[in-house]
Design a protein around this motif. Structure first.
Motif, PDB file in Angstrom:
ATOM      1  N   HIS A   1      -8.011 -23.152 -26.988  1.00 56.95           N
ATOM      2  CA  HIS A   1      -7.603 -24.760 -25.642  1.00 56.95           C
ATOM      3  C   HIS A   1      -6.752 -25.071 -25.706  1.00 56.95           C
ATOM      4  CE1 HIS A   1      -9.120 -28.657 -25.933  1.00 56.95           C
ATOM      5  NE2 HIS A   1      -8.206 -29.607 -26.256  1.00 56.95           N
ATOM      6  N   GLU A   2      -6.921 -25.390 -23.790  1.00 52.39           N
ATOM      7  CA  GLU A   2      -5.804 -26.103 -23.727  1.00 52.39           C
ATOM      8  C   GLU A   2      -5.430 -27.090 -23.247  1.00 52.39           C
ATOM      9  OE1 GLU A   2      -3.859 -23.805 -19.815  1.00 52.39           O
ATOM     10  OE2 GLU A   2      -3.781 -22.559 -20.919  1.00 52.39           O
ATOM     11  N   TRP A   3      -4.309 -27.773 -23.930  1.00 46.81           N
ATOM     12  CA  TRP A   3      -4.032 -29.530 -22.655  1.00 46.81           C
ATOM     13  C   TRP A   3      -2.418 -29.445 -22.417  1.00 46.81           C
ATOM     14  CZ3 TRP A   3      -4.065 -28.202 -27.688  1.00 46.81           C
ATOM     15  CH2 TRP A   3      -3.525 -28.757 -28.753  1.00 46.81           C
ATOM     16  N   GLU A   4      -2.190 -30.142 -21.814  1.00 44.67           N
ATOM     17  CA  GLU A   4      -1.346 -30.638 -21.410  1.00 44.67           C
ATOM     18  C   GLU A   4      -0.752 -32.364 -21.683  1.00 44.67           C
ATOM     19  OE1 GLU A   4       1.549 -29.258 -19.652  1.00 44.67           O
ATOM     20  OE2 GLU A   4      -0.699 -28.257 -18.445  1.00 44.67           O
ATOM     21  N   SER A   5       0.700 -32.129 -22.708  1.00 41.50           N
ATOM     22  CA  SER A   5       0.995 -32.756 -23.157  1.00 41.50           C
ATOM     23  C   SER A   5       2.229 -33.395 -22.842  1.00 41.50           C
ATOM     24  CB  SER A   5       1.665 -32.615 -25.110  1.00 41.50           C
ATOM     25  OG  SER A   5       2.540 -31.503 -24.744  1.00 41.50           O
ATOM     26  N   ASP A   6       3.394 -34.339 -23.514  1.00 44.22           N
ATOM     27  CA  ASP A   6       4.577 -34.795 -23.114  1.00 44.22           C
ATOM     28  C   ASP A   6       5.728 -34.033 -23.381  1.00 44.22           C
ATOM     29  OD1 ASP A   6       3.654 -36.741 -22.384  1.00 44.22           O
ATOM     30  OD2 ASP A   6       4.750 -37.951 -24.414  1.00 44.22           O
TER      31      ASP A   6
END
Length: 172
Positions: A84-89
């Protein structure tokens, strides 16, 4: 093609969450699997680390898991390992995720009562399609009865009221 299939044995770490999306129904839960080893110095078994993984269950499996699994239950989950991949700060983040194809109770930890899905669906066969379609005439292929995984006389099966089985229900 190159899916990574795994089986994880552990405990459900939170209550399953079910939601319906445009892709279908999905149930998610977190799972913990703690390895144990024998420590010859102390003469005891000790925990040696916990593997945490998010599990997602789709469609028919989704509703069965949502209605059967609770936080703390010992389970065995089989499926494909994904990321699972996502963008964060802090940039792109990744974590392992298990897309389940099967979820069941770990019977080494207790007993369960199985209730068959009587919807008439056969796993892997689209709704409305005859489960026996295309099987006739294939060498060594029997046409199964929808919803049954055993064919034969009832005498072969163990009775459900044997002396070694408790008389109380699995869940109170």
């Amino acid at each position: 093609m190159n899916d990574t299939y795994i089986t994880v044995v552990g405990n459900v770490a939170d209550d399953p969450r079910r939601k319906v999306t445009e892709k279908g129904a999905v149930t998610n839960f977190r799972m913990a699997s703690t390895a144990r080893r024998y420590d010859s110095g102390s003469g005891e078994y000790v925990d040696s680390g916990t593997f945490w993984i998010d599990v997602e269950c789709w469609n028919g499996l989704s509703s069965n898991v949502a209605g059967s699994v609770s936080k703390g239950d010992p389970v065995i989950v089989q499926g494909t390992l994904t990321t699972h991949e996502w963008e964060s700060d802090n940039g792109t983040r990744r974590k392992p995720q298990l897309r389940a194809t099967a979820v069941g109770p770990n019977l080494a930890k207790g007993m369960a009562v199985f209730k068959r899905d009587r919807s008439g669906r056969v796993p892997g066969v689209p709704a409305g399609q005859d489960p026996a379609a295309g099987l006739e005439g294939r060498a060594g292929t029997e046409v199964p009865d929808a919803g049954w995984d055993y064919h034969g006389d009832g005498a072969t099966l163990s009775p459900l009221d044997g002396p070694d089985l408790p008389q109380e229900p699995a869940h109170a």
